[in-house]
Design a protein around this motif. Sequence first.
Motif, PDB file in Angstrom:
ATOM      1  N   PHE A 121       0.838  -1.198   0.000  1.00  0.00           N
ATOM      2  CA  PHE A 121       0.000   0.000   0.000  1.00  0.00           C
ATOM      3  C   PHE A 121       0.877   1.253   0.000  1.00  0.00           C
ATOM      4  O   PHE A 121       0.690   2.168  -0.798  1.00  0.00           O
ATOM      5  CB  PHE A 121      -0.918  -0.038   1.221  1.00  0.00           C
ATOM      6  N   TYR A 122       1.835   1.289   0.913  1.00  0.00           N
ATOM      7  CA  TYR A 122       2.752   2.435   1.028  1.00  0.00           C
ATOM      8  C   TYR A 122       3.548   2.627  -0.250  1.00  0.00           C
ATOM      9  O   TYR A 122       3.704   3.754  -0.741  1.00  0.00           O
ATOM     10  CB  TYR A 122       3.685   2.202   2.217  1.00  0.00           C
ATOM     11  N   TYR A 123       4.064   1.535  -0.802  1.00  0.00           N
ATOM     12  CA  TYR A 123       4.931   1.602  -1.979  1.00  0.00           C
ATOM     13  C   TYR A 123       4.205   2.229  -3.168  1.00  0.00           C
ATOM     14  O   TYR A 123       4.739   3.119  -3.833  1.00  0.00           O
ATOM     15  CB  TYR A 123       5.406   0.193  -2.336  1.00  0.00           C
ATOM     16  N   ILE A 124       2.987   1.779  -3.428  1.00  0.00           N
ATOM     17  CA  ILE A 124       2.229   2.301  -4.561  1.00  0.00           C
ATOM     18  C   ILE A 124       1.879   3.768  -4.352  1.00  0.00           C
ATOM     19  O   ILE A 124       2.101   4.612  -5.228  1.00  0.00           O
ATOM     20  CB  ILE A 124       0.951   1.473  -4.791  1.00  0.00           C
ATOM     21  N   ILE A 125       1.338   4.091  -3.174  1.00  0.00           N
ATOM     22  CA  ILE A 125       0.867   5.444  -2.914  1.00  0.00           C
ATOM     23  C   ILE A 125       2.003   6.453  -2.951  1.00  0.00           C
ATOM     24  O   ILE A 125       1.839   7.573  -3.459  1.00  0.00           O
ATOM     25  CB  ILE A 125       0.145   5.512  -1.553  1.00  0.00           C
ATOM     26  N   HIS A 126       3.178   6.094  -2.445  1.00  0.00           N
ATOM     27  CA  HIS A 126       4.244   7.092  -2.337  1.00  0.00           C
ATOM     28  C   HIS A 126       4.734   7.538  -3.710  1.00  0.00           C
ATOM     29  O   HIS A 126       5.134   8.691  -3.879  1.00  0.00           O
ATOM     30  CB  HIS A 126       5.387   6.560  -1.459  1.00  0.00           C
ATOM     31  N   PHE A 127       4.712   6.659  -4.714  1.00  0.00           N
ATOM     32  CA  PHE A 127       5.114   7.064  -6.063  1.00  0.00           C
ATOM     33  C   PHE A 127       4.158   8.106  -6.630  1.00  0.00           C
ATOM     34  O   PHE A 127       4.586   9.119  -7.205  1.00  0.00           O
ATOM     35  CB  PHE A 127       5.157   5.852  -7.003  1.00  0.00           C
TER      36      PHE A 127
ATOM     37  N   PRO B  13      -2.642   7.400   6.586  1.00  0.00           N
ATOM     38  CA  PRO B  13      -3.243   6.444   5.647  1.00  0.00           C
ATOM     39  C   PRO B  13      -2.766   5.011   5.875  1.00  0.00           C
ATOM     40  O   PRO B  13      -3.568   4.070   5.780  1.00  0.00           O
ATOM     41  CB  PRO B  13      -2.804   6.972   4.276  1.00  0.00           C
ATOM     42  N   CYS B  14      -1.479   4.842   6.173  1.00  0.00           N
ATOM     43  CA  CYS B  14      -0.966   3.484   6.421  1.00  0.00           C
ATOM     44  C   CYS B  14      -1.559   2.904   7.697  1.00  0.00           C
ATOM     45  O   CYS B  14      -1.895   1.709   7.753  1.00  0.00           O
ATOM     46  CB  CYS B  14       0.564   3.514   6.515  1.00  0.00           C
ATOM     47  N   ARG B  15      -1.693   3.730   8.715  1.00  0.00           N
ATOM     48  CA  ARG B  15      -2.297   3.242   9.963  1.00  0.00           C
ATOM     49  C   ARG B  15      -3.752   2.848   9.747  1.00  0.00           C
ATOM     50  O   ARG B  15      -4.216   1.827  10.279  1.00  0.00           O
ATOM     51  CB  ARG B  15      -2.186   4.316  11.052  1.00  0.00           C
ATOM     52  N   TRP B  16      -4.458   3.655   8.939  1.00  0.00           N
ATOM     53  CA  TRP B  16      -5.846   3.316   8.628  1.00  0.00           C
ATOM     54  C   TRP B  16      -5.932   1.982   7.884  1.00  0.00           C
ATOM     55  O   TRP B  16      -6.750   1.115   8.218  1.00  0.00           O
ATOM     56  CB  TRP B  16      -6.481   4.415   7.770  1.00  0.00           C
ATOM     57  N   PHE B  17      -5.066   1.793   6.870  1.00  0.00           N
ATOM     58  CA  PHE B  17      -5.140   0.560   6.085  1.00  0.00           C
ATOM     59  C   PHE B  17      -4.708  -0.643   6.912  1.00  0.00           C
ATOM     60  O   PHE B  17      -5.243  -1.749   6.741  1.00  0.00           O
ATOM     61  CB  PHE B  17      -4.283   0.692   4.825  1.00  0.00           C
ATOM     62  N   LYS B  18      -3.756  -0.441   7.796  1.00  0.00           N
ATOM     63  CA  LYS B  18      -3.342  -1.526   8.697  1.00  0.00           C
ATOM     64  C   LYS B  18      -4.522  -1.976   9.546  1.00  0.00           C
ATOM     65  O   LYS B  18      -4.766  -3.186   9.689  1.00  0.00           O
ATOM     66  CB  LYS B  18      -2.193  -1.045   9.596  1.00  0.00           C
ATOM     67  N   LYS B  19      -5.261  -1.037  10.112  1.00  0.00           N
ATOM     68  CA  LYS B  19      -6.436  -1.387  10.914  1.00  0.00           C
ATOM     69  C   LYS B  19      -7.518  -2.021  10.052  1.00  0.00           C
ATOM     70  O   LYS B  19      -8.219  -2.939  10.499  1.00  0.00           O
ATOM     71  CB  LYS B  19      -6.972  -0.132  11.615  1.00  0.00           C
TER      72      LYS B  19
ATOM     73  N   LYS C 299      -7.063  -3.896   7.425  1.00  0.00           N
ATOM     74  CA  LYS C 299      -6.683  -5.290   7.166  1.00  0.00           C
ATOM     75  C   LYS C 299      -6.888  -6.159   8.408  1.00  0.00           C
ATOM     76  O   LYS C 299      -7.163  -7.356   8.295  1.00  0.00           O
ATOM     77  CB  LYS C 299      -5.217  -5.361   6.721  1.00  0.00           C
ATOM     78  N   GLU C 300      -6.744  -5.563   9.577  1.00  0.00           N
ATOM     79  CA  GLU C 300      -6.915  -6.322  10.811  1.00  0.00           C
ATOM     80  C   GLU C 300      -8.380  -6.654  11.089  1.00  0.00           C
ATOM     81  O   GLU C 300      -8.676  -7.610  11.813  1.00  0.00           O
ATOM     82  CB  GLU C 300      -6.345  -5.520  11.988  1.00  0.00           C
ATOM     83  N   THR C 301      -9.269  -5.865  10.520  1.00  0.00           N
ATOM     84  CA  THR C 301     -10.688  -6.002  10.863  1.00  0.00           C
ATOM     85  C   THR C 301     -11.565  -6.449   9.699  1.00  0.00           C
ATOM     86  O   THR C 301     -12.790  -6.505   9.833  1.00  0.00           O
ATOM     87  CB  THR C 301     -11.229  -4.671  11.410  1.00  0.00           C
ATOM     88  N   HIS C 302     -10.950  -6.745   8.548  1.00  0.00           N
ATOM     89  CA  HIS C 302     -11.722  -7.172   7.390  1.00  0.00           C
ATOM     90  C   HIS C 302     -11.108  -8.449   6.806  1.00  0.00           C
ATOM     91  O   HIS C 302      -9.899  -8.698   6.939  1.00  0.00           O
ATOM     92  CB  HIS C 302     -11.766  -6.073   6.323  1.00  0.00           C
ATOM     93  N   LEU C 303     -11.941  -9.223   6.136  1.00  0.00           N
ATOM     94  CA  LEU C 303     -11.512 -10.535   5.654  1.00  0.00           C
ATOM     95  C   LEU C 303     -11.709 -10.730   4.157  1.00  0.00           C
ATOM     96  O   LEU C 303     -11.799 -11.848   3.688  1.00  0.00           O
ATOM     97  CB  LEU C 303     -12.273 -11.636   6.403  1.00  0.00           C
ATOM     98  N   GLN C 304     -11.782  -9.630   3.396  1.00  0.00           N
ATOM     99  CA  GLN C 304     -11.923  -9.788   1.949  1.00  0.00           C
ATOM    100  C   GLN C 304     -10.709 -10.518   1.372  1.00  0.00           C
ATOM    101  O   GLN C 304      -9.571 -10.262   1.775  1.00  0.00           O
ATOM    102  CB  GLN C 304     -12.077  -8.424   1.264  1.00  0.00           C
ATOM    103  N   TRP C 305     -10.951 -11.374   0.397  1.00  0.00           N
ATOM    104  CA  TRP C 305      -9.885 -12.208  -0.159  1.00  0.00           C
ATOM    105  C   TRP C 305      -8.777 -11.384  -0.788  1.00  0.00           C
ATOM    106  O   TRP C 305      -7.587 -11.749  -0.757  1.00  0.00           O
ATOM    107  CB  TRP C 305     -10.457 -13.173  -1.197  1.00  0.00           C
ATOM    108  N   TRP C 306      -9.139 -10.233  -1.377  1.00  0.00           N
ATOM    109  CA  TRP C 306      -8.148  -9.438  -2.093  1.00  0.00           C
ATOM    110  C   TRP C 306      -7.106  -8.808  -1.186  1.00  0.00           C
ATOM    111  O   TRP C 306      -6.036  -8.391  -1.638  1.00  0.00           O
ATOM    112  CB  TRP C 306      -8.836  -8.359  -2.928  1.00  0.00           C
ATOM    113  N   LEU C 307      -7.397  -8.731   0.111  1.00  0.00           N
ATOM    114  CA  LEU C 307      -6.429  -8.128   1.041  1.00  0.00           C
ATOM    115  C   LEU C 307      -5.132  -8.928   1.113  1.00  0.00           C
ATOM    116  O   LEU C 307      -4.080  -8.385   1.441  1.00  0.00           O
ATOM    117  CB  LEU C 307      -7.056  -7.999   2.428  1.00  0.00           C
ATOM    118  N   SER C 308      -5.204 -10.225   0.812  1.00  0.00           N
ATOM    119  CA  SER C 308      -3.982 -11.044   0.836  1.00  0.00           C
ATOM    120  C   SER C 308      -3.061 -10.718  -0.336  1.00  0.00           C
ATOM    121  O   SER C 308      -1.904 -11.160  -0.345  1.00  0.00           O
ATOM    122  CB  SER C 308      -4.356 -12.527   0.796  1.00  0.00           C
ATOM    123  N   TYR C 309      -3.543  -9.945  -1.301  1.00  0.00           N
ATOM    124  CA  TYR C 309      -2.713  -9.573  -2.455  1.00  0.00           C
ATOM    125  C   TYR C 309      -2.143  -8.165  -2.337  1.00  0.00           C
ATOM    126  O   TYR C 309      -1.384  -7.735  -3.183  1.00  0.00           O
ATOM    127  CB  TYR C 309      -3.533  -9.691  -3.742  1.00  0.00           C
ATOM    128  N   VAL C 310      -2.517  -7.452  -1.285  1.00  0.00           N
ATOM    129  CA  VAL C 310      -1.997  -6.094  -1.094  1.00  0.00           C
ATOM    130  C   VAL C 310      -1.425  -5.914   0.309  1.00  0.00           C
ATOM    131  O   VAL C 310      -0.998  -4.870   0.670  1.00  0.00           O
ATOM    132  CB  VAL C 310      -3.098  -5.020  -1.344  1.00  0.00           C
TER     133      VAL C 310
END
Length: 395
Positions: free
Chosen positions: A316-322, A376-382, A384-395
């Motif tokens: 997430f961080y890598y893509i956004i920072h560019f 933004p990274c802290r938000w996305f970290k939380k 991922k901790e609270t959601h179980l969508q399959w696509w999260l394992s790819y990001v």
Amino acid sequence: MNAEIPNRSKRILSIDILRGLVMIIMALDHTRDFFHIDAMTGDPLNPDTATGILFFTRWITHFCAPTFVFLSGLSAYLSAQNKTRAQASSFLLKRGLWLVFIEIAVVSLGLTFNLQYNFIILQVIWAIGWSMVFLALISRISYQIVLISGFALVFGHNIFNLFPALENQTTGLILKIFFTAAGTVVPLSATHLVGVFYAILPWTGIMFLGYGIGVWFNKNYNVERRQRNLLITGSLTVLLFIALRLINSYGDPAPRKEYHELFKNVLSFFNVSKYPPSLQYACMTLGPAILILAFTEKLNNRFTKIASVYGAVPFFYYIIHFYLLHTILVIAFFATGHSTKEIVQVPFLFRPVAFGFSLPIVYLIWFGVVASLYLPCRWFKKYKETHLQWWLSYV
């Protein structure tokens, strides 16, 4: 489809700390590429021309890619513990191919801002993607084969430096892409080019070695024993770098250059090849990285908590920072009086050769970008901790 994401409560903090640290440092190099006045014309690692601070600014970022690839291998091993061998292999294969696509379609666009994709840049995500594909195949055979292959690739790929370039154009190109790429540009047409800057297999070797130490991070592995193993391995790797650099006959495409000045000799000693990652480069970077893993095993303070946030969501961080850096570049481009006639540049749009700022400004932009991405990274970290969508394992 069920989500296959790790339980964040069981994350190993030292891994997130180290990964977060290299993600923070990595942004410095990309900021320098976009904003430093000499980034497009000079070599920051040339002892003949570089200042100490310029050399350090580029050199410290050498630790990022190998550490990130190494930790990707380690994470792949840990992820596989909750799957069958076939499931783990299938996931690695799909994620690897996904990353190759992301490098071409998303990362290259963030780097260039060129919607016509006239210049596609293949770098670390490309190398990680293909390394995962190979790991998916080899790990189905055995853990031991992965480890042996990793040592063979990391220690042996510099053998190609001892032989002349192949005359056959096709074979030579394949060799460059897989082993020796140091900026290989492949024309697709009169208007479209592909730049292969990360040779695949040397980075695959680094990922395999990361996968290899994964056994030390199993939940039942003794923590003190793991820390001792990391300290010994990291120290021996640093000593191997020093020995190879002093011997100066194998492990890097360009032998160390001798100068009559102590300062230049120090710079020359640490000026090793990243493209492709030589054995000396791998030892120089991975040795300290492994030591940091050992030292942060039980470390918990304000800085490590911040670093671990970035380390928990690196993709997430890598893509956004560019995209953030390039957007700031567009603003700076127009704010400094450049015209629309200067937009089209190769490889980066809005990045003329005669553009840029001093290093203090580069550091200021870098700090601002990293700081602005914390929430933004802290938000996305939380998330991922609270959601179980399959696509999260790819990001």
